[in-house]
Motif scaffolding. Structure first.
Motif, PDB file in Angstrom:
ATOM      1  N   ALA A 166       0.851  -1.188   0.000  1.00  0.00           N
ATOM      2  CA  ALA A 166       0.000   0.000   0.000  1.00  0.00           C
ATOM      3  C   ALA A 166       0.886   1.236   0.000  1.00  0.00           C
ATOM      4  CB  ALA A 166      -0.906   0.000   1.223  1.00  0.00           C
ATOM      5  N   VAL A 167       0.958   1.901  -1.140  1.00  0.00           N
ATOM      6  CA  VAL A 167       1.789   3.100  -1.286  1.00  0.00           C
ATOM      7  C   VAL A 167       1.038   4.115  -2.135  1.00  0.00           C
ATOM      8  CG1 VAL A 167       3.962   1.817  -1.070  1.00  0.00           C
ATOM      9  CG2 VAL A 167       2.959   2.201  -3.330  1.00  0.00           C
ATOM     10  N   PRO A 168       1.431   5.405  -2.081  1.00  0.00           N
ATOM     11  CA  PRO A 168       0.731   6.419  -2.887  1.00  0.00           C
ATOM     12  C   PRO A 168       0.944   6.263  -4.384  1.00  0.00           C
ATOM     13  CG  PRO A 168       1.953   7.429  -1.066  1.00  0.00           C
ATOM     14  CD  PRO A 168       2.394   6.005  -1.149  1.00  0.00           C
ATOM     15  N   ALA A 169       2.111   5.760  -4.803  1.00  0.00           N
ATOM     16  CA  ALA A 169       2.439   5.705  -6.232  1.00  0.00           C
ATOM     17  C   ALA A 169       1.457   4.806  -6.974  1.00  0.00           C
ATOM     18  CB  ALA A 169       3.864   5.191  -6.411  1.00  0.00           C
ATOM     19  N   ARG A 170       0.903   5.312  -8.054  1.00  0.00           N
ATOM     20  CA  ARG A 170      -0.088   4.552  -8.830  1.00  0.00           C
ATOM     21  C   ARG A 170       0.577   3.608  -9.817  1.00  0.00           C
ATOM     22  NH1 ARG A 170      -5.499   5.010 -10.128  1.00  0.00           N
ATOM     23  NH2 ARG A 170      -6.118   4.223 -12.180  1.00  0.00           N
ATOM     24  N   GLY A 171       1.584   4.078 -10.554  1.00  0.00           N
ATOM     25  CA  GLY A 171       2.254   3.250 -11.534  1.00  0.00           C
ATOM     26  C   GLY A 171       1.777   3.524 -12.944  1.00  0.00           C
ATOM     27  N   LEU A 172       2.541   3.027 -13.928  1.00  0.00           N
ATOM     28  CA  LEU A 172       2.239   3.258 -15.333  1.00  0.00           C
ATOM     29  C   LEU A 172       1.258   2.247 -15.907  1.00  0.00           C
ATOM     30  CD1 LEU A 172       5.851   4.022 -16.667  1.00  0.00           C
ATOM     31  CD2 LEU A 172       4.064   5.657 -15.994  1.00  0.00           C
ATOM     32  N   PHE A 173       1.122   1.088 -15.263  1.00  0.00           N
ATOM     33  CA  PHE A 173       0.270   0.030 -15.791  1.00  0.00           C
ATOM     34  C   PHE A 173      -0.620  -0.555 -14.700  1.00  0.00           C
ATOM     35  CE2 PHE A 173       3.703   0.181 -18.861  1.00  0.00           C
ATOM     36  CZ  PHE A 173       3.029   0.055 -20.070  1.00  0.00           C
ATOM     37  N   LEU A 185      22.662  -2.534 -13.557  1.00  0.00           N
ATOM     38  CA  LEU A 185      21.539  -2.788 -12.667  1.00  0.00           C
ATOM     39  C   LEU A 185      20.980  -1.467 -12.163  1.00  0.00           C
ATOM     40  CD1 LEU A 185      22.822  -5.727 -10.418  1.00  0.00           C
ATOM     41  CD2 LEU A 185      21.432  -5.863 -12.485  1.00  0.00           C
ATOM     42  N   TYR A 186      19.649  -1.426 -12.008  1.00  0.00           N
ATOM     43  CA  TYR A 186      18.987  -0.251 -11.472  1.00  0.00           C
ATOM     44  C   TYR A 186      18.073  -0.696 -10.336  1.00  0.00           C
ATOM     45  CZ  TYR A 186      20.537   2.066 -15.730  1.00  0.00           C
ATOM     46  OH  TYR A 186      21.300   2.584 -16.745  1.00  0.00           O
ATOM     47  N   ARG A 187      18.305  -0.139  -9.157  1.00  0.00           N
ATOM     48  CA  ARG A 187      17.489  -0.510  -8.002  1.00  0.00           C
ATOM     49  C   ARG A 187      16.066   0.017  -8.173  1.00  0.00           C
ATOM     50  NH1 ARG A 187      15.562   1.637  -3.370  1.00  0.00           N
ATOM     51  NH2 ARG A 187      15.351   0.251  -1.559  1.00  0.00           N
ATOM     52  N   TRP A 188      15.101  -0.864  -7.975  1.00  0.00           N
ATOM     53  CA  TRP A 188      13.693  -0.510  -8.139  1.00  0.00           C
ATOM     54  C   TRP A 188      13.101   0.020  -6.835  1.00  0.00           C
ATOM     55  CZ3 TRP A 188       9.743  -2.395  -5.198  1.00  0.00           C
ATOM     56  CH2 TRP A 188       8.442  -2.044  -5.590  1.00  0.00           C
ATOM     57  N   SER A 189      12.180   0.965  -6.955  1.00  0.00           N
ATOM     58  CA  SER A 189      11.275   1.345  -5.868  1.00  0.00           C
ATOM     59  C   SER A 189       9.966   1.752  -6.513  1.00  0.00           C
ATOM     60  CB  SER A 189      11.846   2.492  -5.033  1.00  0.00           C
ATOM     61  OG  SER A 189      11.737   3.721  -5.726  1.00  0.00           O
ATOM     62  N   HIS A 190       8.911   1.872  -5.731  1.00  0.00           N
ATOM     63  CA  HIS A 190       7.628   2.292  -6.286  1.00  0.00           C
ATOM     64  C   HIS A 190       7.730   3.674  -6.930  1.00  0.00           C
ATOM     65  CE1 HIS A 190       5.089  -0.986  -4.881  1.00  0.00           C
ATOM     66  NE2 HIS A 190       5.651  -0.914  -3.696  1.00  0.00           N
ATOM     67  N   ALA A 191       8.675   4.488  -6.462  1.00  0.00           N
ATOM     68  CA  ALA A 191       8.831   5.844  -6.990  1.00  0.00           C
ATOM     69  C   ALA A 191       9.668   5.895  -8.257  1.00  0.00           C
ATOM     70  CB  ALA A 191       9.453   6.746  -5.921  1.00  0.00           C
TER      71      ALA A 191
END
Length: 208
Positions: free
Chosen positions: A18-25, A165-171
């Motif tokens: 549960a986070v504020p970020a909606r996402g692209l898909f 490599l790129y570290r992922w986060s919801h943001a």
């Protein structure tokens, strides 16, 4: 869980948060609601990745009669979680994924291949006993668009792109880090890896 945000944002590690970020898909695994108010991991085997807006349709996030909408930061996250492009709202991407699947598994252009065929193979490779299926392999051997987890960075997920490599986060993604020389835990299902190797290019959020 936050009182303000639903637990419907999916991570490359297969978790719902549960986070504020909606996402692209947006994603669909069927109706995940149980009668006691808890949430299942999946219901239907057709795990699809959709656009968040299509022909003016509106989805009631709380309608218990409909599928449970899920959200991904970008398509690589959706692929790592076991989804594929939707054949309706992402028809062109679905066809590209399907053609890459044919190349990956040496199927003739006129050989039968349905969404159900792909979903069956994906389901066998992505989940076991309601847990994400992973395996060990060398990061350097993985195609762009793959997600891996590193032994010395528990709980984190990294996208492979352009030999970095790129570290992922919801943001979003962090700055690039060097590719490790040791094996990593591969999060993206094996059939999807084959499709990525065969040329399917997922839609990615900006890196770095």
């Amino acid at each position: 869980m936050s009182a303000m945000h639903r637990q419907n944002r999916v991570t490359p590690l297969g978790m719902f948060e549960a986070v504020p970020a909606r996402g692209l898909f947006m994603g669909n695994r069927g109706n995940l609601r149980r009668r006691d108010g808890t949430q299942k991991i999946w219901h239907a085997r057709g795990w699809v990745c959709c656009v968040t807006s299509f022909r003016g349709r509106r989805i009631d996030l709380d309608d218990p009669r409909r599928y449970t909408p899920l959200f991904f930061m970008d398509e690589a996250v959706a692929l790592a979680a076991g989804h594929r492009p939707c054949g309706e709202c992402r028809h062109a991407d679905y066809q590209a994924f399907k053609q890459a699947w044919r190349r990956a598994f040496t199927l003739a252009d006129d050989a039968p291949l349905t969404a159900g065929d792909m979903d069956k193979a994906l389901h066998a490779a992505r989940i076991a006993r309601s847990r994400q299926t992973t395996f060990r392999a060398a990061s350097r051997d993985m195609p762009a668009g793959t997600f891996v987890a590193l032994d010395d960075r528990p709980g984190e997920a990294f996208l492979i792109d352009q030999s970095e490599l790129y570290r992922w986060s919801h943001a979003g993604y962090g700055p690039p880090v060097p590719m490790p020389g040791t094996d990593a835990t591969v999060l993206t299902p094996r059939p999807t890896l084959a499709v990525l190797r065969a040329g399917y290019a997922p839609r990615l959020a900006a890196r770095g």
